[in-house]
Design a protein around this motif. Structure first.
Motif, PDB file in Angstrom:
ATOM      1  N   ARG A  86      21.850   8.401  65.554  1.00 35.45           N
ATOM      2  CA  ARG A  86      21.412   7.540  64.461  1.00 35.45           C
ATOM      3  C   ARG A  86      20.965   6.185  64.990  1.00 35.45           C
ATOM      4  O   ARG A  86      21.371   5.753  66.062  1.00 35.45           O
ATOM      5  N   ARG A  87      20.150   5.523  64.206  1.00 40.37           N
ATOM      6  CA  ARG A  87      19.804   4.133  64.522  1.00 40.37           C
ATOM      7  C   ARG A  87      20.946   3.242  64.038  1.00 40.37           C
ATOM      8  O   ARG A  87      21.302   3.293  62.856  1.00 40.37           O
ATOM      9  N   PRO A  88      21.542   2.421  64.899  1.00 44.49           N
ATOM     10  CA  PRO A  88      22.598   1.507  64.433  1.00 44.49           C
ATOM     11  C   PRO A  88      22.064   0.560  63.366  1.00 44.49           C
ATOM     12  O   PRO A  88      20.876   0.244  63.332  1.00 44.49           O
ATOM     13  N   SER A  89      22.947   0.103  62.502  1.00 41.07           N
ATOM     14  CA  SER A  89      22.519  -0.779  61.421  1.00 41.07           C
ATOM     15  C   SER A  89      22.028  -2.118  61.974  1.00 41.07           C
ATOM     16  O   SER A  89      22.438  -2.566  63.046  1.00 41.07           O
ATOM     17  N   THR A  90      21.159  -2.724  61.207  1.00 41.67           N
ATOM     18  CA  THR A  90      20.698  -4.065  61.558  1.00 41.67           C
ATOM     19  C   THR A  90      21.867  -5.030  61.655  1.00 41.67           C
ATOM     20  O   THR A  90      21.920  -5.883  62.551  1.00 41.67           O
ATOM     21  N   ALA A  91      22.839  -4.891  60.741  1.00 42.37           N
ATOM     22  CA  ALA A  91      23.995  -5.791  60.748  1.00 42.37           C
ATOM     23  C   ALA A  91      24.766  -5.700  62.056  1.00 42.37           C
ATOM     24  O   ALA A  91      25.170  -6.723  62.625  1.00 42.37           O
ATOM     25  N   ALA A  92      24.981  -4.488  62.566  1.00 45.24           N
ATOM     26  CA  ALA A  92      25.708  -4.330  63.832  1.00 45.24           C
ATOM     27  C   ALA A  92      24.936  -4.964  64.983  1.00 45.24           C
ATOM     28  O   ALA A  92      25.512  -5.643  65.840  1.00 45.24           O
ATOM     29  N   GLY A  93      23.633  -4.739  65.007  1.00 46.47           N
ATOM     30  CA  GLY A  93      22.827  -5.327  66.071  1.00 46.47           C
ATOM     31  C   GLY A  93      22.819  -6.836  66.022  1.00 46.47           C
ATOM     32  O   GLY A  93      22.962  -7.518  67.047  1.00 46.47           O
ATOM     33  N   TRP A 130      22.569  -1.462  75.026  1.00 52.85           N
ATOM     34  CA  TRP A 130      21.331  -1.400  74.235  1.00 52.85           C
ATOM     35  C   TRP A 130      20.300  -0.506  74.914  1.00 52.85           C
ATOM     36  O   TRP A 130      19.594   0.254  74.242  1.00 52.85           O
ATOM     37  N   LEU A 131      20.210  -0.587  76.236  1.00 54.01           N
ATOM     38  CA  LEU A 131      19.267   0.272  76.955  1.00 54.01           C
ATOM     39  C   LEU A 131      19.637   1.749  76.828  1.00 54.01           C
ATOM     40  O   LEU A 131      18.761   2.621  76.809  1.00 54.01           O
ATOM     41  N   ALA A 132      20.933   2.037  76.740  1.00 57.26           N
ATOM     42  CA  ALA A 132      21.385   3.427  76.670  1.00 57.26           C
ATOM     43  C   ALA A 132      21.255   4.031  75.279  1.00 57.26           C
ATOM     44  O   ALA A 132      21.291   5.261  75.137  1.00 57.26           O
ATOM     45  N   LEU A 133      21.099   3.199  74.266  1.00 54.56           N
ATOM     46  CA  LEU A 133      21.007   3.726  72.898  1.00 54.56           C
ATOM     47  C   LEU A 133      19.749   4.578  72.733  1.00 54.56           C
ATOM     48  O   LEU A 133      18.651   4.151  73.116  1.00 54.56           O
ATOM     49  N   PRO A 134      19.873   5.764  72.130  1.00 52.78           N
ATOM     50  CA  PRO A 134      18.671   6.561  71.868  1.00 52.78           C
ATOM     51  C   PRO A 134      17.753   5.906  70.835  1.00 52.78           C
ATOM     52  O   PRO A 134      16.543   6.061  70.887  1.00 52.78           O
ATOM     53  N   ARG A 135      18.344   5.171  69.889  1.00 54.27           N
ATOM     54  CA  ARG A 135      17.582   4.411  68.898  1.00 54.27           C
ATOM     55  C   ARG A 135      18.279   3.065  68.738  1.00 54.27           C
ATOM     56  O   ARG A 135      19.487   3.010  68.568  1.00 54.27           O
ATOM     57  N   ARG A 136      17.517   1.991  68.802  1.00 51.84           N
ATOM     58  CA  ARG A 136      18.105   0.662  68.757  1.00 51.84           C
ATOM     59  C   ARG A 136      18.062   0.096  67.339  1.00 51.84           C
ATOM     60  O   ARG A 136      17.227   0.504  66.530  1.00 51.84           O
ATOM     61  N   PRO A 137      18.948  -0.853  67.039  1.00 54.63           N
ATOM     62  CA  PRO A 137      18.914  -1.470  65.709  1.00 54.63           C
ATOM     63  C   PRO A 137      17.551  -2.087  65.416  1.00 54.63           C
ATOM     64  O   PRO A 137      16.907  -2.649  66.312  1.00 54.63           O
ATOM     65  N   ARG A 138      17.141  -1.975  64.206  1.00 49.39           N
ATOM     66  CA  ARG A 138      15.855  -2.555  63.808  1.00 49.39           C
ATOM     67  C   ARG A 138      16.073  -4.020  63.463  1.00 49.39           C
ATOM     68  O   ARG A 138      16.791  -4.361  62.528  1.00 49.39           O
ATOM     69  N   LEU A 139      15.440  -4.908  64.228  1.00 45.70           N
ATOM     70  CA  LEU A 139      15.613  -6.345  64.044  1.00 45.70           C
ATOM     71  C   LEU A 139      14.426  -6.992  63.335  1.00 45.70           C
ATOM     72  O   LEU A 139      14.570  -8.084  62.768  1.00 45.70           O
TER      73      LEU A 139
END
Length: 264
Positions: A86-93, A130-139
């Motif tokens: 999943r893409r992590p939430s914007t809030a978490a990022g 962050w580099l390892a995440l398959p999908r990064r939080p949308r900022l």
């Protein structure tokens, strides 16, 4: 009817991360999580055993449990989302970046006590995660000012920013002694700065409104700890008052649950 149901409940098409990606995620996540986890265990032990009991306020707040919560929770959210693809939430990022960036700024202003080295150790594993995440939080998300949270966040900033500046000055004025080696003043400025950033982001970003809860709870916790442990009562009461006001504003706007984030 079937078409409507299909639109309301679309089938997820996110790919499962590959074993290699998950291995990288676990390795980076472990590196990022180990320091705040060890801090949490150590500080909890100190609180339970009464070690350095004249510093219990810092153990609960800047040096300790509140800081670890602000630091750990978004990291856990990033790792959990990444594991499932999943893409992590914007809030978490936003929260993770706020912790790292605010600490880095404070360390540049007050570099005593090893603060720059600490922030380097924090920032590098965080970047690897962050580099390892398959999908990064949308900022890059829409900005829309919340008319209730915005004044509450500004009021909290008016209380927290002067406090953070004063703590950084105290840290720079500490040339020798306990606080030169254990930069509690830096820690308190760091926490105050993080709470300010989270509150302003909650007021500006619809997909990060729940961060207002961190501001309200953080101010209330710091103020209550100050009242219990002998910090200046006027300052501590102001913290509690602002915290309760922010929490009330957050609840009034129905923002305490994580809002539907299209990036997730």
């Amino acid at each position: 009817m079937n078409s409507s149901l299909h639109l309301e409940n679309p089938v997820s098409t996110r790919p499962t991360p590959s074993p290699l990606r998950r291995t990288a995620l676990v390795a980076a996540g472990a590196l990022a999580l180990v320091i705040p986890t060890m801090f949490t265990i150590t500080i909890t032990r100190m609180l339970l055993t009464g070690a350095e009991d004249d510093h219990r306020f810092h153990q609960l707040t800047g040096q300790g449990l509140l800081l670890c919560a602000l630091w750990l929770v978004p990291l856990v959210g990033l790792v959990r989302a990444g594991w499932s693809g999943r893409r992590p939430s914007t809030a978490a990022g936003v929260q993770h970046l706020a912790v790292v960036a605010t600490g880095a700024v404070c360390a540049l202003i007050a570099p005593g006590g090893g603060a720059p080295a600490l922030m380097t150790v924090i920032a590098i594993p965080g970047a690897l995660l962050w580099l390892a995440l398959p999908r990064r939080p949308r900022l890059r998300v829409p900005v829309r000012l919340d008319p209730v949270l915005a004044p509450a966040a500004l009021l909290a900033s008016a209380v927290l920013v002067p406090y953070a500046i004063a703590q950084l000055r105290l840290q720079n004025a500490t040339g020798t002694g306990y606080h030169a080696e254990n930069p509690h003043y830096f820690d308190m400025a760091w926490i105050a700065g993080v709470l300010v950033v989270l509150g302003l982001c909650a007021a500006l970003l619809p997909t990060a409104r729940r961060l207002g809860g961190w501001l309200g709870a953080g101010c209330t916790f710091v103020g209550a700890a100050g009242l219990l442990l002998g910090e200046p009562s006027g300052w501590a009461l102001a913290q509690v008052t602002v915290g309760v006001l922010v929490l009330g504003s957050t609840v009034a706007r129905g923002r305490m649950p994580d809002p539907a984030d299209p990036a997730v």
